[in-house]
Design an enzyme around this catalytic site. Sequence first.
Site, PDB file in Angstrom:
ATOM      1  CG  HIS A   1      -2.148   0.802   1.071  1.00 51.98           C
ATOM      2  ND1 HIS A   1      -2.476   1.830   1.925  1.00 51.98           N
ATOM      3  CD2 HIS A   1      -3.137   0.770   0.149  1.00 51.98           C
ATOM      4  CE1 HIS A   1      -3.602   2.386   1.545  1.00 51.98           C
ATOM      5  NE2 HIS A   1      -4.032   1.765   0.470  1.00 51.98           N
TER       6      HIS A   1
ATOM      7  CG  HIS B   1      -7.173   7.829  -1.708  1.00 46.22           C
ATOM      8  ND1 HIS B   1      -5.847   7.543  -1.930  1.00 46.22           N
ATOM      9  CD2 HIS B   1      -7.799   6.631  -1.630  1.00 46.22           C
ATOM     10  CE1 HIS B   1      -5.670   6.242  -2.003  1.00 46.22           C
ATOM     11  NE2 HIS B   1      -6.841   5.657  -1.816  1.00 46.22           N
TER      12      HIS B   1
END
Length: 612
Positions: free
Chosen positions: A266, A497
């Site tokens: 990630h 985000h």
Amino acid sequence: MTQESSYGKWTVSSSDESESDEKPSSLDEKKTCFEKPSTSSLPNFGRDVLNDPGYTCSDARKAAHRRKLSPVKFDSKSSTSQISLPKKQKSSQEDLGWSLSSSDEESHPKGPSRHPVKEERCPSPKEPSEHRTRDNQPPIFPKTEEDDVTFDEAQESWNLLDEKNLFRFYLTKVSGILPKYNSGALHIKDILSPLFGTLLSSAQFNYCFEVDWLVRQYPLEFRKKPILLVHGDKREAKARLQEKAKPYENISLCQAKLDIAFGTHHTKMMLLLYEEGLRVVIHTSNLIQADWHQKTQGIWLSPLYPRLPYGTPSTHGESSTNFKSDLISYLMAYNAPPLKEWIDIVQKHDLSETRVYLIGSTPGRFQGKHIEDWGHFRLRKLLKEHTSLLPEQQSWPIVGQFSSIGSLGADESKWLCSEFKDSLVILGNHGKNQGQHNVPLHLIYPTVENVRNSLEGYPAGGSLPYSLQTAEKQVWLHSYFHKWSAETSGRSNAMPHIKTYMRLSPDFAKMAWFLVTSANLSKAAWGALEKNGTQLMIRSYELGVLFLPSAFGMDTFKIKRKVFSEKQEPATSFPVPYDLPPEIYNSKDRPWIWNIPYVKAPDTHGNMWVPS
């Protein structure tokens, strides 16, 4: 109690309604649920158009992709009695857990690869085309004004090279807002611009890669320079990424090892090697067009690091924050041959001007002195060693803001307000600070209304993959939730985000520390203790930077209330990217949950949300 909102009936407990004193009357009312009617009145879209995006992503993003291809127009006659949940969705306790929502993006195709590729290096045809896609077919989304975003020249009047941004923290540009709210913000094309250096090669660490789009973000003169893509794809997903990279002989791949189930790669980082030196960029955006279009994202941009004189020991060029050695340690944790070259490059440069601390997560189980190497224990260690507790700071609240939520346990004592909060409340080397259990915790996560009224409309929720299955079993968490609001920066409608964590004074005027990171609110990202607290287990790769006042010669940071204000504020004020104080959910607010329909009110594009 059951309440009717414009999106249907929900059963909620008092913990879900911050303003209600009513107690749930039964165990059933401790769950949040959505009534499940039929979809017989909805149009049949045809499975042939329900293509996936062509890159690794969550089921939520896939649903958003489908709705962009085939929007469901709002119909005032629709009702929840005509809409049902997707049949594949289950809500039983047995089906919950790490496999559902433990990170921001976590859908990895399973099964053996149909196209095994022996080498990480991707060959190229004779002449790669900058717009070539798999099998030379056109991209799923035809090129539009959204594809290669351009901004007014007025927005480019600022100059990054004048070093006026003390903290080197930036937001991404947002398409469709007033130009003044993009002043000083960055698009990926800005980061890769020749103004920043004459690029020799680059490494892109990320979760999602839209390869053709990424190549187009490089200036023409840099598009054939070597690019290393560091990813976490396996099997079919890996083969698909290799196929996407095949037209570009300058692109090579490096697979991050993910040996613990349900972990993801990630991390979002760029390593940019120039003729003039090296730059490190740590950010929160996937390398896909949608993440750089109408979302709120964060970027830390390093100074240009000069090359050390020939023959200088590699230990030289260290910063007061140990950023160089920590970055090398993080790269070494991959144990990947393609990164050896980049480790050598970092060692040969002078990173002494860095004023932030690196906080990473790498998959594994860590004990003894290594328990503080990664995850929230790494944050705990830095707060112990590089902050000092002032008497008035003891009760300062903590704010966490994120775009996805994992399974955190049956109640707050299981992880959130025990080990995780224990790390965030530390100030100074005094063990556990007195009164830490009284420290307020404010969690910012978008409501359904936030998403509905966003620039993208309901599809913005594709990057907020909080599932019904996870939400149902931790309704207690929702009492901590606060709305997303960024009106002071003109960006409330650009869904976040970005992920940030910080500790502030009760009047929200001063800050003890600030962290921007890829890590969402999940055990997979931050780590969870095992073996009676002697071992920290982490599933995913994550990366962020921590801003501490001491590294900038300050006791605390003053908070810059209006990030894009025309009024001159001190350069020492930190630009928090959303409104403070955060506003708690009211009794009608619900957290965005991606896998239920919203059909009672249209979004900003006149559409409903039907995820199936």
